[in-house]
Motif scaffolding. Structure first.
Motif, PDB file in Angstrom:
ATOM      1  N   ASP A 305      24.838 -62.797 -28.829  1.00 22.50           N
ATOM      2  CA  ASP A 305      23.700 -63.103 -29.698  1.00 22.50           C
ATOM      3  C   ASP A 305      23.688 -62.266 -30.966  1.00 22.50           C
ATOM      4  N   HIS A 306      24.595 -61.294 -31.017  1.00 22.69           N
ATOM      5  CA  HIS A 306      24.559 -60.352 -32.121  1.00 22.69           C
ATOM      6  C   HIS A 306      25.377 -60.863 -33.299  1.00 22.69           C
ATOM      7  N   PRO A 345      36.317 -67.362 -34.898  1.00 22.86           N
ATOM      8  CA  PRO A 345      35.024 -67.558 -35.570  1.00 22.86           C
ATOM      9  C   PRO A 345      34.265 -68.734 -34.953  1.00 22.86           C
ATOM     10  N   GLN A 346      32.933 -68.611 -34.942  1.00 24.91           N
ATOM     11  CA  GLN A 346      32.149 -69.726 -34.429  1.00 24.91           C
ATOM     12  C   GLN A 346      32.065 -70.848 -35.474  1.00 24.91           C
ATOM     13  N   GLN A 347      32.090 -70.458 -36.725  1.00 23.80           N
ATOM     14  CA  GLN A 347      32.083 -71.418 -37.831  1.00 23.80           C
ATOM     15  C   GLN A 347      33.151 -70.994 -38.812  1.00 23.80           C
TER      16      GLN A 347
END
Ligand code: ADP
Ligand code: MG
Length: 483
Positions: A305-306, A345-347
């Motif tokens: 979540d960070h 990376p998430q995006q």
């Protein structure tokens, strides 16, 4: 049965005299010993292989798992799986197969008993099952103690390695007693679990013997007083009954041994299963080159979540030095881990020239990266091994050149065994600056295309730092440097 034996002897042209019988006894026992030896050897080898296979399975799963999975693993827990859990699991397997062998003997004794007297055989089997049922609580209790042993061992070893890794500040500030106490508490809990196992094992044995005697006494009484059978028949029956019951008890004892250890197997399997789910995806196959630039394009990254990076775009041009400057915790190391593909990376995407990282063969990409991490922990091995990391394609000359460039050659030369000196656990025999320079030599020895230095001169004095900066300036052009 008697008739059968007598007929058998006469068919062979022998008479069942005492001498002949004893000779046959000795011969059969000898054959039996030989067979048992063979079987035990086979069992021992198989058990060793079970342990080895489990270890290899775990090792393979571990080494291909994602970096983020590693970050969450207590190292001691993994060492524990490798050492104690695999050993206990293989022992559980051993008790399991011996239990099956014991059970086969039960079947054989039961068949013989049925041939002699089906009534007695039936009563004996029922009595044996009754013993199983009455004593099953000792098995269950032992199983629970085994589970506790598995849990405590895991947390004890995790705590121990964790403590040992930061022992210096603990000792220097005299706080080791805090971890001491915790370790001691866990060790005592382990002792308790072990005591419970011993106790339940002995309980089972003691009650088995006692119940066996009671059953035999009742049988003897019934046969002698009620049925008034002749003593020789009674003796044969009692012998058979006690053999059968003892064999049944053995099955239960083995079962208990197995369930004490069983939890180690499940714990290990669980660990391996989780690792396999965390397998690093190596999807790409394209060859990386790095002729133009490494680029981050609109990258978002968060640890769970960070959120650390949001919509970041950066370009690291090839053949240049690029420095990322920022306060600690701002995400510098995270950017580096994205570039090496340890983190995804998430995006957005990381691009090498005109190819996104997911399409590139990650292993090949990492092989042309030289990386000096923020914490320089060396292997407990020679300086040479620490620099080449065991790569046989790198010669002593390569290592020497790298050490010259990293400014550590003179120091290494002054050591009694030179490049073959052992650096101690995690490089503990060297100073922080020396460790850092060895780590730099390691990162440049294979002439990487991209050299990453994560605060690589933080432990150096200003002079050494500027010397290394000079070296870096010389390396620029052939290498792309990211600091
Ligand atoms: P820097 O290298 O700039 O000092 P990092 O990239 O190491 O910073 O860390 C950036 C942020 O991410 C920090 O706030 C840190 O607390 C957090 N962080 C780093 N590693 C992890 C991790 N494994 N799990 C969760 N948060 C992390
Ligand atoms: Mg950092």
């Amino acid at each position: 049965l008697e008739q059968l034996v007598t007929d058998g002897f006469s068919a062979l042209g022998m008479s069942p005299t005492v001498g002949v019988l004893l000779l046959i006894f000795i011969a059969t026992i000898t054959v039996k010993s030989a067979l048992v030896l063979l079987a035990k050897k086979q069992v021992g080898y198989t058990v060793a292989r079970v342990a080895t296979d489990l270890r290899l399975e775990m090792l393979r799963a571990l080494l291909v798992s994602r970096w983020q999975y590693f970050l969450k693993q207590p190292l001691g827990g993994l060492a524990n799986s490798m050492a104690t859990e695999s050993t206990r699991a293989s022992k559980a397997y051993m008790h399991g197969i011996i239990m099956i062998a014991d059970f086969i003997q039960v079947v054989i004794y039961a068949v013989i008993a049925f041939l002699v007297s089906w009534k007695v055989a039936l009563v004996t089997l029922v009595a044996g099952l009754m013993i199983f049922f009455v004593l099953r609580r000792f098995v269950q209790k032992a199983r629970r103690a085994g589970i506790r042993q598995t849990d405590v061992l895991k947390s004890l070893l995790s705590l121990l390695t964790d403590t040992l890794q930061s022992i210096k500040p603990l000792k220097a500030m005299a706080r080791e007693n805090v971890s001491d106490l915790l370790l001691e508490k866990k060790t005592k809990r382990l002792n308790k679990a072990l005591q419970k196992q011993v106790l339940n094992k002995e309980f089972l044995k003691a009650f088995q013997e006692q119940m066996l005697m009671i059953i035999l006494a009742i049988g003897l009484y019934v046969m002698l007083v009620y049925w008034q059978m002749p003593l020789p028949s009674i003796l044969v029956l009692i012998l058979l009954v006690s053999k059968l019951l003892k064999q049944l008890n053995k099955v239960q004892t083995r079962y208990q041994e197995m369930v004490i250890l069983e939890s180690a197997y499940w714990s290990l399997k669980d660990t391996i299963g989780k690792m396999e789910l965390e397998r690093e995806v190596l999807s790409g196959s394209k060859m990386p080159e790095l002729k133009r630039a490494v680029r981050l394009k609109n990258v978002d990254f968060a640890y769970d979540d960070h959120r650390v990076l949001q919509n970041i775009s950066l370009t690291f041009p090839a053949g240049h030095i690029t420095s990322i400057v920022g306060p600690s915790g701002s995400g510098k190391t995270t950017i580096v881990d994205l570039v090496t593909g340890l983190l995804k990376p998430q995006q957005g995407e990381v691009w090498i020239d005109d190819q996104p990282l997911p399409q590139i063969d990650l292993k090949r990409w990492r092989r042309i990266v030289g990386y000096v991490p923020q914490e320089n922990l060396l292997l407990h091995d020679t300086i040479m091994k620490n620099i080449t990391l065991g790569d046989v394609n790198l010669s002593e000359k390569d290592a020497e050149d790298a050490m010259h460039a990293a400014g550590v050659w003179e120091f290494v030369q002054s050591m009694p065994q030179g490049m073959q000196s052992i650096v101690g656990e995690r490089g503990g025999k060297l100073s922080g600056g020396q460790r850092q320079r060895i780590a730099i030599a390691r990162a440049i020895v294979h002439k990487p295309k991209l050299l990453i230095l994560d605060e690589a001169t933080s432990a150096l004095d200003p002079q050494s730092e500027s010397a290394i900066c000079e070296t870096l300036l010389e390396l620029r052009g052939q290498h792309t440097i990211l600091t």
